[in-house]
Design a protein around this motif. Structure first.
Motif, PDB file in Angstrom:
ATOM      1  N   SER A 158      47.620  11.620  36.916  1.00 25.09           N
ATOM      2  CA  SER A 158      47.293  11.622  35.497  1.00 25.09           C
ATOM      3  C   SER A 158      47.291  13.056  35.003  1.00 25.09           C
ATOM      4  CB  SER A 158      45.920  10.979  35.236  1.00 25.09           C
ATOM      5  OG  SER A 158      44.880  11.911  35.436  1.00 25.09           O
ATOM      6  N   ALA A 159      47.229  13.218  33.691  1.00 23.59           N
ATOM      7  CA  ALA A 159      47.179  14.556  33.091  1.00 23.59           C
ATOM      8  C   ALA A 159      45.767  15.105  33.076  1.00 23.59           C
ATOM      9  CB  ALA A 159      47.740  14.506  31.673  1.00 23.59           C
ATOM     10  N   GLY A 160      44.850  14.449  33.775  1.00 23.56           N
ATOM     11  CA  GLY A 160      43.475  14.923  33.858  1.00 23.56           C
ATOM     12  C   GLY A 160      42.483  13.800  33.650  1.00 23.56           C
ATOM     13  N   ILE A 161      41.262  14.016  34.065  1.00 19.80           N
ATOM     14  CA  ILE A 161      40.214  13.022  33.883  1.00 19.80           C
ATOM     15  C   ILE A 161      39.982  12.801  32.391  1.00 19.80           C
ATOM     16  CG2 ILE A 161      37.755  12.539  34.226  1.00 19.80           C
ATOM     17  CD1 ILE A 161      37.942  14.146  36.829  1.00 19.80           C
ATOM     18  N   GLY A 162      40.018  11.544  31.978  1.00 18.93           N
ATOM     19  CA  GLY A 162      39.829  11.225  30.571  1.00 18.93           C
ATOM     20  C   GLY A 162      41.100  11.262  29.753  1.00 18.93           C
ATOM     21  N   SER A 163      42.227  11.581  30.373  1.00 23.95           N
ATOM     22  CA  SER A 163      43.505  11.629  29.657  1.00 23.95           C
ATOM     23  C   SER A 163      44.027  10.212  29.426  1.00 23.95           C
ATOM     24  CB  SER A 163      44.535  12.431  30.456  1.00 23.95           C
ATOM     25  OG  SER A 163      44.853  11.747  31.664  1.00 23.95           O
ATOM     26  N   PRO A 164      44.965  10.025  28.488  1.00 23.32           N
ATOM     27  CA  PRO A 164      45.546   8.705  28.269  1.00 23.32           C
ATOM     28  C   PRO A 164      46.148   8.098  29.542  1.00 23.32           C
ATOM     29  CG  PRO A 164      46.057  10.108  26.418  1.00 23.32           C
ATOM     30  CD  PRO A 164      45.402  10.988  27.449  1.00 23.32           C
ATOM     31  N   ALA A 165      46.780   8.932  30.375  1.00 22.85           N
ATOM     32  CA  ALA A 165      47.368   8.427  31.612  1.00 22.85           C
ATOM     33  C   ALA A 165      46.291   7.911  32.565  1.00 22.85           C
ATOM     34  CB  ALA A 165      48.187   9.524  32.290  1.00 22.85           C
ATOM     35  N   HIS A 166      45.148   8.576  32.585  1.00 26.59           N
ATOM     36  CA  HIS A 166      44.030   8.150  33.423  1.00 26.59           C
ATOM     37  C   HIS A 166      43.509   6.788  32.959  1.00 26.59           C
ATOM     38  CE1 HIS A 166      39.625   8.999  34.883  1.00 26.59           C
ATOM     39  NE2 HIS A 166      40.245   8.134  35.654  1.00 26.59           N
ATOM     40  N   PHE A 167      43.262   6.672  31.656  1.00 27.53           N
ATOM     41  CA  PHE A 167      42.754   5.415  31.125  1.00 27.53           C
ATOM     42  C   PHE A 167      43.751   4.280  31.315  1.00 27.53           C
ATOM     43  CE2 PHE A 167      39.255   7.640  29.448  1.00 27.53           C
ATOM     44  CZ  PHE A 167      38.336   6.733  28.941  1.00 27.53           C
ATOM     45  N   GLY A 243      55.507  -9.397  33.212  1.00 23.88           N
ATOM     46  CA  GLY A 243      54.520 -10.375  33.638  1.00 23.88           C
ATOM     47  C   GLY A 243      53.084 -10.068  33.260  1.00 23.88           C
ATOM     48  N   TYR A 244      52.888  -9.027  32.409  1.00 26.79           N
ATOM     49  CA  TYR A 244      51.537  -8.625  32.019  1.00 26.79           C
ATOM     50  C   TYR A 244      51.474  -8.527  30.492  1.00 26.79           C
ATOM     51  CZ  TYR A 244      51.596  -7.659  36.965  1.00 26.79           C
ATOM     52  OH  TYR A 244      51.743  -7.798  38.325  1.00 26.79           O
ATOM     53  N   PRO A 245      51.429  -9.677  29.818  1.00 24.13           N
ATOM     54  CA  PRO A 245      51.552  -9.733  28.357  1.00 24.13           C
ATOM     55  C   PRO A 245      50.455  -9.031  27.570  1.00 24.13           C
ATOM     56  CG  PRO A 245      50.829 -11.852  29.228  1.00 24.13           C
ATOM     57  CD  PRO A 245      51.225 -11.012  30.405  1.00 24.13           C
ATOM     58  N   ASP A 246      49.280  -8.843  28.164  1.00 22.15           N
ATOM     59  CA  ASP A 246      48.169  -8.248  27.429  1.00 22.15           C
ATOM     60  C   ASP A 246      48.039  -6.743  27.616  1.00 22.15           C
ATOM     61  OD1 ASP A 246      47.386 -10.784  26.489  1.00 22.15           O
ATOM     62  OD2 ASP A 246      46.257 -11.175  28.322  1.00 22.15           O
ATOM     63  N   PHE A 247      48.950  -6.153  28.385  1.00 24.77           N
ATOM     64  CA  PHE A 247      48.798  -4.727  28.701  1.00 24.77           C
ATOM     65  C   PHE A 247      49.667  -3.849  27.806  1.00 24.77           C
ATOM     66  CE2 PHE A 247      49.374  -0.723  30.842  1.00 24.77           C
ATOM     67  CZ  PHE A 247      48.101  -0.452  31.331  1.00 24.77           C
ATOM     68  N   LYS A 248      49.009  -2.957  27.079  1.00 26.78           N
ATOM     69  CA  LYS A 248      49.692  -1.958  26.258  1.00 26.78           C
ATOM     70  C   LYS A 248      48.933  -0.647  26.390  1.00 26.78           C
ATOM     71  CE  LYS A 248      51.065  -5.445  22.875  1.00 26.78           C
ATOM     72  NZ  LYS A 248      50.866  -5.945  21.490  1.00 26.78           N
ATOM     73  N   ALA A 249      49.642   0.460  26.390  1.00 22.36           N
ATOM     74  CA  ALA A 249      48.986   1.765  26.512  1.00 22.36           C
ATOM     75  C   ALA A 249      49.881   2.851  25.927  1.00 22.36           C
ATOM     76  CB  ALA A 249      48.673   2.079  27.969  1.00 22.36           C
ATOM     77  N   GLY A 250      49.247   3.839  25.343  1.00 25.72           N
ATOM     78  CA  GLY A 250      49.995   4.957  24.776  1.00 25.72           C
ATOM     79  C   GLY A 250      49.018   5.994  24.255  1.00 25.72           C
ATOM     80  N   GLN A 251      49.524   6.905  23.447  1.00 24.48           N
ATOM     81  CA  GLN A 251      48.634   7.937  22.895  1.00 24.48           C
ATOM     82  C   GLN A 251      49.128   8.432  21.555  1.00 24.48           C
ATOM     83  OE1 GLN A 251      48.963  11.885  24.964  1.00 24.48           O
ATOM     84  NE2 GLN A 251      50.309  10.770  26.344  1.00 24.48           N
ATOM     85  N   TRP A 252      48.177   8.782  20.688  1.00 24.65           N
ATOM     86  CA  TRP A 252      48.526   9.419  19.425  1.00 24.65           C
ATOM     87  C   TRP A 252      48.447  10.930  19.602  1.00 24.65           C
ATOM     88  CZ3 TRP A 252      44.623  12.576  18.082  1.00 24.65           C
ATOM     89  CH2 TRP A 252      43.298  12.199  18.337  1.00 24.65           C
ATOM     90  N   LEU A 253      49.176  11.653  18.771  1.00 24.87           N
ATOM     91  CA  LEU A 253      49.112  13.108  18.715  1.00 24.87           C
ATOM     92  C   LEU A 253      48.728  13.492  17.295  1.00 24.87           C
ATOM     93  CD1 LEU A 253      52.471  14.009  20.506  1.00 24.87           C
ATOM     94  CD2 LEU A 253      50.278  13.467  21.541  1.00 24.87           C
ATOM     95  N   GLY A 254      47.832  14.460  17.171  1.00 23.00           N
ATOM     96  CA  GLY A 254      47.428  14.807  15.822  1.00 23.00           C
ATOM     97  C   GLY A 254      46.824  16.184  15.686  1.00 23.00           C
TER      98      GLY A 254
END
Length: 258
Positions: A158-167, A243-254
């Motif tokens: 991940s890009a660090g603890i608490g990062s979008p990749a971690h979550f 096969g995982y219809p409920d899984f979505k993940a990403g991040q906003w930049l601002g």
């Protein structure tokens, strides 16, 4: 604050997220603007800050300096901006990792709402589940089966603890019922470098960092955590198709200001 509204108008205009520019105070800016990026160079946040910064400084007539302050899942740079003078000359460009850290009780996280003035969300990037080619995995279900065959032995970056990749990874592990070891880095580029080298097995990389490596064959993309496939990698299925219809993940930049 009029100065922040002025900057909002210009950022909105140059990113094509608003219509006609608004009238703004001629007193601002009168000196260079420092933009803190709390992630390493060449990552998605850094790239966005530099591309937009070039256009904004041309419009404002003052330099916009990018200053990378990575570490602690983006919280080191965020803390610097939170303590800066609220005059529009020190800004923060970051990701949703800022608000995700609030769930982990990181430094200043409990004061995010009062410490920052939001300016503009400028981009959204979906996460792409990538694996080391040497694992010879062809699907998300292959990854899950391998992880279940050796519980707690596989690793994810991940890009660090608490990062979008971690979550994203922890959400995935919980949904599919597997365990893996978290290997945090100071940002997406070093995480991807170790992914390519085979030092970690998989991770939910942001699209900006992942796409060049997917096209080069340096990593294998198993799925994109978005509503639909990306035209940039049309052969990569969505998590729903995998096969995982409920899984979505990403991040906003601002952009935010103290």
């Amino acid at each position: 604050m009029p100065k922040l509204k002025a900057l909002l108008a210009w950022i909105a205009a140059v990113t094509a997220l608003a219509g006609a520019s608004e009238v703004y105070s001629q007193e601002y800016p009168s000196k260079l603007i420092t933009v803190i990026v709390p992630w390493p160079a060449s990552g998605i946040v850094d790239i966005a800050a530099r591309v937009i910064g070039q256009k904004v400084q041309a419009e404002l007539g003052q330099p916009m300096i990018i200053d990378n302050k990575p570490g602690a899942g983006g919280m080191i740079g965020a803390d610097l901006v939170a303590k800066a003078a609220p005059d529009g000359y020190t800004l923060l460009v970051t990701s949703s990792g800022l608000t995700m850290n609030a769930a982990l009780g990181q430094k200043i996280s409990k004061e995010v709402a009062s410490a920052f003035a939001p300016i503009r969300v400028v981009a959204w990037s979906p996460s792409i589940l990538v694996v080391y080619p040497g694992l010879k995995l062809a699907s998300v279900k292959d990854l899950v089966a391998m992880a279940k065959s050796k519980p707690g032995k596989m690793t994810y970056a991940s890009a660090g603890i608490g990062s979008p990749a971690h979550f994203a990874a922890e959400m995935f592990l919980g949904e599919v019922g597997i365990a893996a070891v978290h290997v945090p880095y100071k940002g997406a580029p070093p995480a991807m470098n170790d992914q390519i080298a085979g030092r970690v097995d998989f991770h939910f990389a942001n699209a900006t960092v992942a796409l060049p490596q997917i096209k080069a064959g340096s990593v294998i993309a198993l799925a994109i955590a978005a509503d639909k496939r990306s035209p940039l990698v049309p052969g990569v299925p969505t998590m729903a198709e995998a096969g995982y219809p409920d899984f979505k993940a990403g991040q906003w930049l601002g952009y935010l200001a103290p």
